[in-house]
Design a protein around this motif. Structure first.
Motif, PDB file in Angstrom:
ATOM      1  N   UNK A 163       0.915  -1.317   0.007  1.00 27.11           N
ATOM      2  CA  UNK A 163      -0.053   0.128   0.053  1.00 27.11           C
ATOM      3  C   UNK A 163       0.846   1.326  -0.082  1.00 27.11           C
ATOM      4  N   UNK A 164       0.434   2.071  -0.947  1.00 27.61           N
ATOM      5  CA  UNK A 164       1.235   3.273  -0.982  1.00 27.61           C
ATOM      6  C   UNK A 164       2.129   3.534  -2.259  1.00 27.61           C
ATOM      7  N   UNK A 165       2.431   2.231  -2.561  1.00 32.11           N
ATOM      8  CA  UNK A 165       3.208   2.220  -3.882  1.00 32.11           C
ATOM      9  C   UNK A 165       2.582   2.470  -5.159  1.00 32.11           C
ATOM     10  N   UNK A 166       3.408   2.379  -6.172  1.00 36.99           N
ATOM     11  CA  UNK A 166       3.217   2.670  -7.733  1.00 36.99           C
ATOM     12  C   UNK A 166       3.134   1.615  -8.609  1.00 36.99           C
ATOM     13  N   UNK A 167       2.288   1.685  -9.540  1.00 44.11           N
ATOM     14  CA  UNK A 167       2.574   0.682 -10.658  1.00 44.11           C
ATOM     15  C   UNK A 167       2.219   1.363 -12.010  1.00 44.11           C
ATOM     16  N   UNK A 168       2.656   0.993 -13.216  1.00 44.77           N
ATOM     17  CA  UNK A 168       2.110   1.573 -14.265  1.00 44.77           C
ATOM     18  C   UNK A 168       1.788   0.325 -15.115  1.00 44.77           C
TER      19      UNK A 168
ATOM     20  N   UNK B 281     -12.656  -4.217 -28.159  1.00 48.34           N
ATOM     21  CA  UNK B 281     -11.727  -5.444 -28.069  1.00 48.34           C
ATOM     22  C   UNK B 281     -11.205  -5.234 -26.651  1.00 48.34           C
ATOM     23  N   UNK B 282     -11.065  -6.736 -26.001  1.00 47.23           N
ATOM     24  CA  UNK B 282     -10.568  -6.740 -24.731  1.00 47.23           C
ATOM     25  C   UNK B 282      -9.349  -7.382 -24.627  1.00 47.23           C
ATOM     26  N   UNK B 283      -8.529  -7.079 -23.629  1.00 48.65           N
ATOM     27  CA  UNK B 283      -7.248  -8.045 -23.524  1.00 48.65           C
ATOM     28  C   UNK B 283      -7.505  -9.104 -22.197  1.00 48.65           C
ATOM     29  N   UNK B 284      -6.535  -9.780 -21.881  1.00 49.26           N
ATOM     30  CA  UNK B 284      -6.640 -10.840 -20.910  1.00 49.26           C
ATOM     31  C   UNK B 284      -6.584 -10.490 -19.675  1.00 49.26           C
ATOM     32  N   UNK B 285      -6.259  -9.416 -19.438  1.00 53.13           N
ATOM     33  CA  UNK B 285      -6.005  -8.822 -17.829  1.00 53.13           C
ATOM     34  C   UNK B 285      -4.813  -8.975 -17.367  1.00 53.13           C
ATOM     35  N   UNK B 286      -4.361  -8.213 -16.354  1.00 53.99           N
ATOM     36  CA  UNK B 286      -3.101  -8.147 -15.593  1.00 53.99           C
ATOM     37  C   UNK B 286      -3.579  -8.169 -14.047  1.00 53.99           C
ATOM     38  N   UNK B 287      -2.804  -8.853 -13.288  1.00 57.56           N
ATOM     39  CA  UNK B 287      -3.379  -8.961 -11.799  1.00 57.56           C
ATOM     40  C   UNK B 287      -2.568  -7.940 -11.231  1.00 57.56           C
ATOM     41  N   UNK B 288      -3.250  -7.128 -10.198  1.00 50.81           N
ATOM     42  CA  UNK B 288      -2.639  -6.015  -9.348  1.00 50.81           C
ATOM     43  C   UNK B 288      -3.141  -6.355  -7.889  1.00 50.81           C
ATOM     44  N   UNK B 289      -2.018  -6.820  -7.196  1.00 48.30           N
ATOM     45  CA  UNK B 289      -2.465  -6.919  -5.781  1.00 48.30           C
ATOM     46  C   UNK B 289      -1.601  -5.861  -4.699  1.00 48.30           C
ATOM     47  N   UNK B 290      -2.356  -5.556  -3.899  1.00 51.37           N
ATOM     48  CA  UNK B 290      -2.121  -4.278  -3.090  1.00 51.37           C
ATOM     49  C   UNK B 290      -2.036  -4.857  -1.549  1.00 51.37           C
ATOM     50  N   UNK B 291      -1.063  -4.854  -0.900  1.00 48.40           N
ATOM     51  CA  UNK B 291      -0.948  -5.611   0.298  1.00 48.40           C
ATOM     52  C   UNK B 291      -0.597  -4.529   1.366  1.00 48.40           C
ATOM     53  N   UNK B 292      -1.042  -4.731   2.897  1.00 48.81           N
ATOM     54  CA  UNK B 292      -1.025  -3.633   3.703  1.00 48.81           C
ATOM     55  C   UNK B 292       0.151  -3.979   4.480  1.00 48.81           C
TER      56      UNK B 292
END
Length: 120
Positions: free
Chosen positions: A13-18, A109-120
């Protein structure tokens, strides 16, 4: 047409992703681009949209933290996510609306998805 997302990861938590979304194939006109997310057992949620004119919209919970952008030369859409919260945990999907030559409307058109997991 192929839509491929990347950039999902596990962060604190508090981090960043692109997240990045690369669109390949052939089309006549690029319409609107979207990022959705889905938590298991829940409906898809529209996170952000960027129109073909560059106008952006965001769901209330991510305003001020997420930024959508597109690189038309590279057919890429990005979602910069900052100040991530545990409730941002989801599979993130890119959707690209494209219009083929002589087609009356844009097709999504849809993509397959990418998982984002945010932990405390």
């Amino acid at each position: 047409v192929q839509v491929v997302e990347s950039g999902g990861d596990s962060v604190q938590a508090g981090g960043s992703l692109q997240l990045s979304c690369v669109i390949s194939g052939t089309w006549d006109t690029k319409c609107d681009m979207f990022w959705y997310r889905q938590v298991p057992g829940k409906e898809y949620e529209l996170v952000s949209k960027i129109s073909k004119n560059g106008e952006t919209t965001y769901t209330t919970s991510v305003k001020g933290r997420f930024t959508i952008s597109q690189d038309n030369a590279k057919n890429t859409v990005h979602l910069q996510m900052t100040s991530l919260k545990t409730e941002d945990t989801a599979v993130y999907y890119c959707a690209a609306e494209l219009k083929q030559y002589k087609a009356p409307v844009c097709h999504r058109h849809w993509g397959q998805g990418t998982q984002v997991t945010v932990s405390s």
